[in-house]
Write a protein that holds these residues in place. Structure first.
Motif, mmCIF file in Angstrom:
data_model
loop_
_atom_site.group_PDB
_atom_site.id
_atom_site.type_symbol
_atom_site.label_atom_id
_atom_site.label_comp_id
_atom_site.label_asym_id
_atom_site.label_seq_id
_atom_site.Cartn_x
_atom_site.Cartn_y
_atom_site.Cartn_z
ATOM 1 N N ASP A 31 1.056 -1.171 -0.051
ATOM 2 C CA ASP A 31 -0.045 0.021 -0.017
ATOM 3 C C ASP A 31 0.798 1.189 0.141
ATOM 4 O OD1 ASP A 31 -2.269 -1.463 0.260
ATOM 5 O OD2 ASP A 31 -2.663 -1.125 2.252
ATOM 6 N N ILE A 32 0.826 2.138 -0.897
ATOM 7 C CA ILE A 32 1.039 3.353 -1.000
ATOM 8 C C ILE A 32 0.226 4.496 -1.240
ATOM 9 C CG2 ILE A 32 3.041 4.915 -2.306
ATOM 10 C CD1 ILE A 32 4.407 2.544 -0.821
ATOM 11 N N MET A 33 0.402 5.657 -0.252
ATOM 12 C CA MET A 33 -0.605 6.643 -0.440
ATOM 13 C C MET A 33 0.042 7.889 -1.072
ATOM 14 S SD MET A 33 -2.250 6.459 3.504
ATOM 15 C CE MET A 33 -3.830 7.337 3.051
ATOM 16 N N TYR A 34 -0.800 8.691 -1.775
ATOM 17 C CA TYR A 34 -0.366 9.947 -2.357
ATOM 18 C C TYR A 34 -1.462 11.081 -1.905
ATOM 19 C CZ TYR A 34 -3.691 9.056 -5.922
ATOM 20 O OH TYR A 34 -4.959 8.961 -6.607
ATOM 21 N N GLY A 35 -1.064 12.321 -2.348
ATOM 22 C CA GLY A 35 -2.007 13.260 -1.852
ATOM 23 C C GLY A 35 -1.739 13.596 -0.489
ATOM 24 N N LEU A 36 -0.673 13.516 0.267
ATOM 25 C CA LEU A 36 -0.341 13.553 1.622
ATOM 26 C C LEU A 36 0.022 15.333 1.987
ATOM 27 C CD1 LEU A 36 1.812 10.563 2.170
ATOM 28 C CD2 LEU A 36 -0.490 10.685 2.388
ATOM 29 N N PRO A 37 -0.467 15.666 2.870
ATOM 30 C CA PRO A 37 -0.092 17.094 3.417
ATOM 31 C C PRO A 37 1.461 17.633 2.956
ATOM 32 C CG PRO A 37 -1.352 16.035 5.008
ATOM 33 C CD PRO A 37 -0.975 14.806 4.280
ATOM 34 N N ASN A 38 1.412 18.528 2.255
ATOM 35 C CA ASN A 38 2.687 19.177 2.050
ATOM 36 C C ASN A 38 3.703 18.067 1.340
ATOM 37 O OD1 ASN A 38 4.302 21.513 2.220
ATOM 38 N ND2 ASN A 38 5.433 20.593 4.021
ATOM 39 N N GLN A 39 3.127 17.264 0.608
ATOM 40 C CA GLN A 39 3.797 16.200 -0.223
ATOM 41 C C GLN A 39 4.087 16.804 -1.596
ATOM 42 O OE1 GLN A 39 1.843 12.548 -1.536
ATOM 43 N NE2 GLN A 39 3.678 11.368 -0.906
ATOM 44 N N THR A 40 5.192 16.725 -1.907
ATOM 45 C CA THR A 40 5.710 17.413 -3.239
ATOM 46 C C THR A 40 5.283 16.100 -4.399
ATOM 47 O OG1 THR A 40 8.091 16.409 -3.246
ATOM 48 C CG2 THR A 40 7.332 18.946 -2.398
ATOM 49 N N LEU A 41 5.424 16.347 -5.562
ATOM 50 C CA LEU A 41 5.205 15.514 -6.547
ATOM 51 C C LEU A 41 6.593 14.626 -6.498
ATOM 52 C CD1 LEU A 41 4.112 14.178 -9.240
ATOM 53 C CD2 LEU A 41 5.410 15.808 -10.542
ATOM 54 N N GLN A 42 7.468 15.053 -6.235
ATOM 55 C CA GLN A 42 8.892 14.326 -6.190
ATOM 56 C C GLN A 42 9.008 13.463 -5.062
ATOM 57 O OE1 GLN A 42 8.765 17.613 -6.517
ATOM 58 N NE2 GLN A 42 9.366 17.436 -8.834
ATOM 59 N N ASP A 43 8.421 13.602 -3.874
ATOM 60 C CA ASP A 43 7.911 12.936 -2.782
ATOM 61 C C ASP A 43 7.328 11.595 -3.027
ATOM 62 O OD1 ASP A 43 9.651 14.633 -1.264
ATOM 63 O OD2 ASP A 43 7.980 15.714 -0.328
ATOM 64 N N LEU A 91 -2.916 20.642 3.316
ATOM 65 C CA LEU A 91 -3.567 19.635 2.427
ATOM 66 C C LEU A 91 -3.330 20.198 0.815
ATOM 67 C CD1 LEU A 91 -6.741 18.782 4.470
ATOM 68 C CD2 LEU A 91 -5.111 17.417 3.840
ATOM 69 N N LEU A 92 -3.210 19.254 0.038
ATOM 70 C CA LEU A 92 -2.775 19.661 -1.406
ATOM 71 C C LEU A 92 -4.039 20.024 -2.214
ATOM 72 C CD1 LEU A 92 -0.391 17.060 -2.285
ATOM 73 C CD2 LEU A 92 0.119 19.026 -1.078
ATOM 74 N N PRO A 93 -4.136 21.072 -2.959
ATOM 75 C CA PRO A 93 -5.099 21.288 -3.986
ATOM 76 C C PRO A 93 -5.177 20.149 -4.804
ATOM 77 C CG PRO A 93 -3.059 22.374 -4.605
ATOM 78 C CD PRO A 93 -2.831 21.795 -3.343
ATOM 79 N N LEU A 94 -6.698 20.135 -5.461
ATOM 80 C CA LEU A 94 -7.006 18.985 -6.235
ATOM 81 C C LEU A 94 -6.013 18.961 -7.486
ATOM 82 C CD1 LEU A 94 -9.010 16.596 -6.671
ATOM 83 C CD2 LEU A 94 -10.444 18.413 -8.065
ATOM 84 N N ASP A 95 -5.795 20.053 -8.014
ATOM 85 C CA ASP A 95 -4.830 19.593 -9.277
ATOM 86 C C ASP A 95 -3.534 18.908 -8.943
ATOM 87 O OD1 ASP A 95 -4.104 21.982 -7.864
ATOM 88 O OD2 ASP A 95 -3.396 22.940 -9.714
ATOM 89 N N GLU A 96 -3.061 19.340 -7.950
ATOM 90 C CA GLU A 96 -1.641 18.666 -7.500
ATOM 91 C C GLU A 96 -1.789 17.184 -7.250
ATOM 92 O OE1 GLU A 96 0.736 20.811 -4.632
ATOM 93 O OE2 GLU A 96 0.147 22.433 -5.336
#
Length: 379
Positions: free
Chosen positions: A164-176, A213-218
């Motif tokens: 299991d890997i999550m994305y869209g995490l708080p303050n997470q960059t695309l690179q992260d 929290l990230l915006p939807l487009d990110e």
């Protein structure tokens, strides 16, 4: 219709305890240090419920999934006994697909070996991230080092496993986000669940939303770029958040998404089954609190009405990316108002959320990223 519902059911076994309740988790789970019953009390209750539901497995069993909670915290000797009891109860020697969820902080090499010896043949590892900063934000109690070790242990005994890997995490960059995914892929997993952090009601994150929290487009961009990486590695996207190599799709989850029958045992577990003549779809839910569940002696079934049929079917079936036959929906769910169904489907096509061809429809790429909007049309 008869063929669909006469297939053997899947079995879900719920083990509800965790070391700590994660702030994003809305599952029926409880902190083990505060529990009021023992593993043995719970084991005996599971045996009792399985005996009462034995008749559902007369035609066999399609898959087994041991979830939670954190199943790897449960007394391993009792789990061994439970699976042997299940074998004797339904008269099988070797299990079909049999998955257990593991959290890295509770995994040892000996424990993984014992799972293999008891007949479990698939592991799902609740990693979520290799980034220590993000693990802390998510309230996870394991470290990145423990995650690395747990995957290494699993690979010694299992060739069928999920990370299991999550994305869209708080303050997470695309690179992260992509680094987490690329790191998971270095272990050559046959299956990855790549899914977005969502803020669910009745969770700590819902009561107090995390910062940044990230915006939807990110979030959509992370999903898109991650999908490209996964597909370049030979993983096919067969479900909203699931990617696998060929022949490594999760049989248990696919049965859910196909609206198949399933029997759940344990605190808060749900079941769904179908009667053919007269046609009925029935649902049952167990008591949530483990201390109440162990005292439960009756498991009541309620009929799902036609409106709920349609919503639940779409909620599940649309997660798979295969075309859906409109006539099949009408037959399975005994739809009376066909015109209303066609109107809903036509509206979704107009919005660019689905494609329609030869009485079949499926999600567009736009629809895949707006799955919840598509499903809500059938409420």
């Amino acid at each position: 219709m008869k063929k669909l519902f006469n297939t053997p059911p899947s079995l879900y076994i719920h083990l509800p305890w965790c070391s700590l309740k994660c702030p994003y988790c809305d599952f029926n789970s409880y902190t083990k240090s505060h529990r009021k019953i023992t593993d043995e009390d719970y084991y005996n209750a599971l045996k009792k419920e399985l005996k009462l539901k034995k008749s559902f497995f007369e035609s066999g069993i399609q898959s087994i999934y041991i979830g939670g909670g954190t199943p790897s915290l449960f007394d391993i000797s009792l789990l061994y006994k439970l699976l042997n009891f299940l074998r004797d109860l339904i008269g099988i020697e070797n299990f079909p697909e049999c998955t257990i969820e593991l959290n890295p902080e509770s995994v040892t090499l000996d424990k993984v070996k014992t799972y293999y010896e008891m007949g479990i043949n698939r592991i799902s590892i609740g990693g979520q991230s290799f980034n220590s900063k993000h693990l802390k934000i998510l309230g996870r109690v394991h470290t990145s080092d423990q995650l690395f070790k747990s995957i290494t242990y699993v690979k010694k005994y299992f060739n069928n496993f999920n990370i299991d890997i999550m994305y869209g995490l708080p303050n997470q960059t695309l690179q992260d986000a992509l680094l987490d995914l690329k790191t998971a892929l270095t272990f050559d997993p046959p299956h990855i669940s790549w899914y977005q952090l969502t803020i669910e009601p009745k969770t700590a994150f819902y009561k107090q939303k995390p910062k940044r929290l990230l915006p939807l487009d990110e979030i959509i961009n992370q999903e898109k770029e991650g999908k490209i990486i996964l597909m370049e590695k030979g993983m096919h996207h067969y479900e909203i958040s699931a990617f696998s190599k060929n022949n490594y799709e999760c049989i248990h989850n696919v049965n859910y998404w196909k609206y198949g029958n399933y029997i759940g045992v344990g605190a808060g577990a749900h079941s769904k089954t179908c009667k053919i003549a007269p046609f009925k779809i029935l649902r049952s839910s167990n008591l949530n609190k483990p201390e109440k569940y162990v005292e439960q002696s009756k498991f009541l079934w309620n009929e799902i009405d036609q409106k709920e049929h349609l919503f639940e079917f779409m909620l599940n079936r649309l997660r798979l990316f295969k075309p859906i036959q409109i006539n099949l929906i009408i037959k399975i769910l005994n739809i009376d108002d066909k015109n209303l169904l066609y109107k809903k489907i036509s509206r979704l096509e107009t919005l660019g959320l689905i494609n329609i061809k030869s009485e079949e429809f499926w999600l567009t790429e736009f629809g895949k990223t707006h799955y919840n909007d598509v499903v809500s049309e059938f409420l």
